[in-house]
Design a protein around this motif. Structure first.
Motif, PDB file in Angstrom:
ATOM      1  N   ASP A  27       0.811  -1.223   0.000  1.00  0.00           N
ATOM      2  CA  ASP A  27       0.000   0.000   0.000  1.00  0.00           C
ATOM      3  C   ASP A  27       0.844   1.272   0.000  1.00  0.00           C
ATOM      4  N   LEU A  28       2.153   1.123   0.157  1.00  0.00           N
ATOM      5  CA  LEU A  28       3.025   2.292   0.269  1.00  0.00           C
ATOM      6  C   LEU A  28       3.156   3.025  -1.062  1.00  0.00           C
ATOM      7  N   GLN A  29       2.966   4.333  -1.023  1.00  0.00           N
ATOM      8  CA  GLN A  29       3.217   5.172  -2.189  1.00  0.00           C
ATOM      9  C   GLN A  29       4.709   5.515  -2.220  1.00  0.00           C
ATOM     10  N   PRO A  30       5.274   5.802  -3.396  1.00  0.00           N
ATOM     11  CA  PRO A  30       6.711   6.080  -3.486  1.00  0.00           C
ATOM     12  C   PRO A  30       7.179   7.156  -2.514  1.00  0.00           C
ATOM     13  N   VAL A  31       8.368   6.927  -1.958  1.00  0.00           N
ATOM     14  CA  VAL A  31       8.984   7.868  -1.027  1.00  0.00           C
ATOM     15  C   VAL A  31      10.371   8.231  -1.549  1.00  0.00           C
ATOM     16  N   ASP A  32      11.040   9.133  -0.871  1.00  0.00           N
ATOM     17  CA  ASP A  32      12.393   9.524  -1.282  1.00  0.00           C
ATOM     18  C   ASP A  32      13.449   8.584  -0.716  1.00  0.00           C
ATOM     19  N   VAL A  33      13.285   8.202   0.561  1.00  0.00           N
ATOM     20  CA  VAL A  33      14.278   7.366   1.243  1.00  0.00           C
ATOM     21  C   VAL A  33      13.554   6.221   1.949  1.00  0.00           C
ATOM     22  N   LEU A  34      14.020   4.994   1.708  1.00  0.00           N
ATOM     23  CA  LEU A  34      13.462   3.820   2.377  1.00  0.00           C
ATOM     24  C   LEU A  34      14.514   3.260   3.326  1.00  0.00           C
ATOM     25  N   ILE A  35      14.110   3.009   4.567  1.00  0.00           N
ATOM     26  CA  ILE A  35      15.028   2.548   5.606  1.00  0.00           C
ATOM     27  C   ILE A  35      14.588   1.173   6.081  1.00  0.00           C
ATOM     28  N   THR A  36      15.465   0.202   6.026  1.00  0.00           N
ATOM     29  CA  THR A  36      15.175  -1.126   6.558  1.00  0.00           C
ATOM     30  C   THR A  36      16.400  -1.629   7.303  1.00  0.00           C
ATOM     31  N   HIS A  37      16.183  -2.621   8.147  1.00  0.00           N
ATOM     32  CA  HIS A  37      17.342  -3.265   8.764  1.00  0.00           C
ATOM     33  C   HIS A  37      17.892  -4.334   7.822  1.00  0.00           C
ATOM     34  N   VAL A  38      17.040  -5.236   7.401  1.00  0.00           N
ATOM     35  CA  VAL A  38      17.460  -6.309   6.492  1.00  0.00           C
ATOM     36  C   VAL A  38      17.573  -5.743   5.076  1.00  0.00           C
ATOM     37  N   PRO A  39      18.678  -6.024   4.375  1.00  0.00           N
ATOM     38  CA  PRO A  39      18.871  -5.485   3.022  1.00  0.00           C
ATOM     39  C   PRO A  39      17.734  -5.855   2.077  1.00  0.00           C
ATOM     40  N   THR A  40      17.507  -4.972   1.115  1.00  0.00           N
ATOM     41  CA  THR A  40      16.462  -5.185   0.114  1.00  0.00           C
ATOM     42  C   THR A  40      17.032  -5.652  -1.221  1.00  0.00           C
ATOM     43  N   VAL A  41      18.365  -5.616  -1.375  1.00  0.00           N
ATOM     44  CA  VAL A  41      19.020  -6.077  -2.604  1.00  0.00           C
ATOM     45  C   VAL A  41      20.256  -6.892  -2.219  1.00  0.00           C
ATOM     46  N   ARG A  42      20.688  -7.707  -3.153  1.00  0.00           N
ATOM     47  CA  ARG A  42      21.883  -8.515  -2.925  1.00  0.00           C
ATOM     48  C   ARG A  42      23.120  -7.617  -2.905  1.00  0.00           C
ATOM     49  N   ILE A  43      23.991  -7.843  -1.922  1.00  0.00           N
ATOM     50  CA  ILE A  43      25.207  -7.051  -1.780  1.00  0.00           C
ATOM     51  C   ILE A  43      26.406  -7.983  -1.593  1.00  0.00           C
ATOM     52  N   PHE A  44      27.582  -7.400  -1.489  1.00  0.00           N
ATOM     53  CA  PHE A  44      28.815  -8.178  -1.379  1.00  0.00           C
ATOM     54  C   PHE A  44      28.763  -9.189  -0.238  1.00  0.00           C
ATOM     55  N   SER A  45      28.215  -8.792   0.897  1.00  0.00           N
ATOM     56  CA  SER A  45      28.202  -9.671   2.063  1.00  0.00           C
ATOM     57  C   SER A  45      27.515 -10.999   1.788  1.00  0.00           C
ATOM     58  N   HIS A  46      26.493 -10.991   0.953  1.00  0.00           N
ATOM     59  CA  HIS A  46      25.781 -12.237   0.659  1.00  0.00           C
ATOM     60  C   HIS A  46      26.688 -13.238  -0.051  1.00  0.00           C
ATOM     61  N   ASP A  47      27.535 -12.739  -0.925  1.00  0.00           N
ATOM     62  CA  ASP A  47      28.506 -13.623  -1.578  1.00  0.00           C
ATOM     63  C   ASP A  47      29.586 -14.055  -0.598  1.00  0.00           C
ATOM     64  N   TYR A  48      29.991 -13.143   0.270  1.00  0.00           N
ATOM     65  CA  TYR A  48      31.015 -13.456   1.269  1.00  0.00           C
ATOM     66  C   TYR A  48      30.513 -14.523   2.237  1.00  0.00           C
ATOM     67  N   TYR A  49      29.256 -14.368   2.684  1.00  0.00           N
ATOM     68  CA  TYR A  49      28.674 -15.364   3.587  1.00  0.00           C
ATOM     69  C   TYR A  49      28.415 -16.689   2.874  1.00  0.00           C
ATOM     70  N   GLY A  50      28.264 -16.615   1.556  1.00  0.00           N
ATOM     71  CA  GLY A  50      27.927 -17.817   0.800  1.00  0.00           C
ATOM     72  C   GLY A  50      26.445 -18.119   0.815  1.00  0.00           C
ATOM     73  N   LYS A  51      25.644 -17.176   1.309  1.00  0.00           N
ATOM     74  CA  LYS A  51      24.188 -17.359   1.369  1.00  0.00           C
ATOM     75  C   LYS A  51      23.538 -16.015   1.655  1.00  0.00           C
ATOM     76  N   SER A  52      22.256 -15.962   1.385  1.00  0.00           N
ATOM     77  CA  SER A  52      21.480 -14.760   1.705  1.00  0.00           C
ATOM     78  C   SER A  52      20.309 -15.085   2.625  1.00  0.00           C
ATOM     79  N   THR A  53      20.158 -16.348   2.981  1.00  0.00           N
ATOM     80  CA  THR A  53      19.060 -16.760   3.844  1.00  0.00           C
ATOM     81  C   THR A  53      19.078 -15.981   5.156  1.00  0.00           C
TER      82      THR A  53
END
Length: 243
Positions: A164-190
């Motif tokens: 239901d969210l309408q577009p905003v300028d800045v979105l803040i989350t704790h858990v990442p919303t896209v794949r980043i380097f750490s996921h490859d480093y950890y060997g998983k994104s689970t």
């Protein structure tokens, strides 16, 4: 607008709750302050395992920034000692910060507008519906220290609110919303990644993975600046970007 940001302070790993801990905490927090402070400070979760420390650092930052926005991380629900449940701990923190008029907790993709800029935030919980996720979750400290709090239900509520969210300028989350380097480093994104079904901001700030980086994907920018644990040796400074 200038936006300062940090995540994963894990403050009790730096400052023990012993007599006089506040003085040591103040010194550490002073060192985190950037030379070029933003109009807004974003904290993308995992403040401390203890509300006493979380309130202290929020109060400290409230005297240095005009506005503070933060989301709860998974560690902010941990119950390390005592009889308090995770939901009770979260409620207790919200009650204690009511006196801080320039500090706002964002949950379930609630929208907050400051000087014409729209922010929205949530923990962005992992959904735990797949068997592999459930099995991995059982190996995490989350399964031990998060009590009487249903992460799957929290995830479903967040997803419904995000739809239901309408577009905003800045979105803040704790858990990442896209794949980043750490996921490859950890060997998983689970349990370390929860991709959202569509992009609803041009700037994203998150934590959870102990990394410091800026990514440009899908014509958006994604920021992570985790303080992390002392042994990881990450740069100890709040970072700032201009919107």
């Amino acid at each position: 607008m200038k936006i300062s940001y940090i995540s994963d302070l894990h403050f009790d790993f730096y400052v023990d709750l012993k007599a006089g801990w506040e003085a040591q905490a103040t010194v550490l927090l002073q060192k985190l302050l950037p030379e070029d402070k933003g109009d807004v400070l974003i904290i993308a979760g995992d403040l401390s395992h203890f509300n006493e420390q979380s309130v202290f650092l929020l109060q400290f930052f409230s005297t240095h920034f005009a506005q503070i926005l933060f989301v709860m991380g998974n560690h902010d629900y941990y119950v390390i000692e005592g009889e308090q449940h995770s939901a009770e701990r979260a409620e207790d923190l919200q009650q204690q910060i009511k006196q801080l008029t320039n500090v706002t907790l964002l949950a379930d993709f609630e929208v907050f507008t400051y000087k014409g800029v729209r922010f929205a935030g949530a923990t962005n919980w992992y959904d735990l519906r797949k068997f592999a996720e459930q099995q991995f979750f059982l190996t995490m400290n989350d399964s031990k220290y998060i009590t009487h709090f249903d992460i799957k239900i929290a995830h479903m509520i967040e997803q419904s609110r995000y739809a239901d969210l309408q577009p905003v300028d800045v979105l803040i989350t704790h858990v990442p919303t896209v794949r980043i380097f750490s996921h490859d480093y950890y060997g998983k994104s689970t349990c370390y990644l929860n991709e959202l079904p569509e992009l609803k901001a041009t700037h994203y700030i998150f934590g959870h993975c102990h990394e410091q980086n800026v990514y440009e994907k899908y014509d958006c920018k994604f920021y992570i600046n985790a303080l992390g644990y002392p042994r990881q040796g990450l740069e100890r400074s709040i970072k700032t970007f201009e919107l």
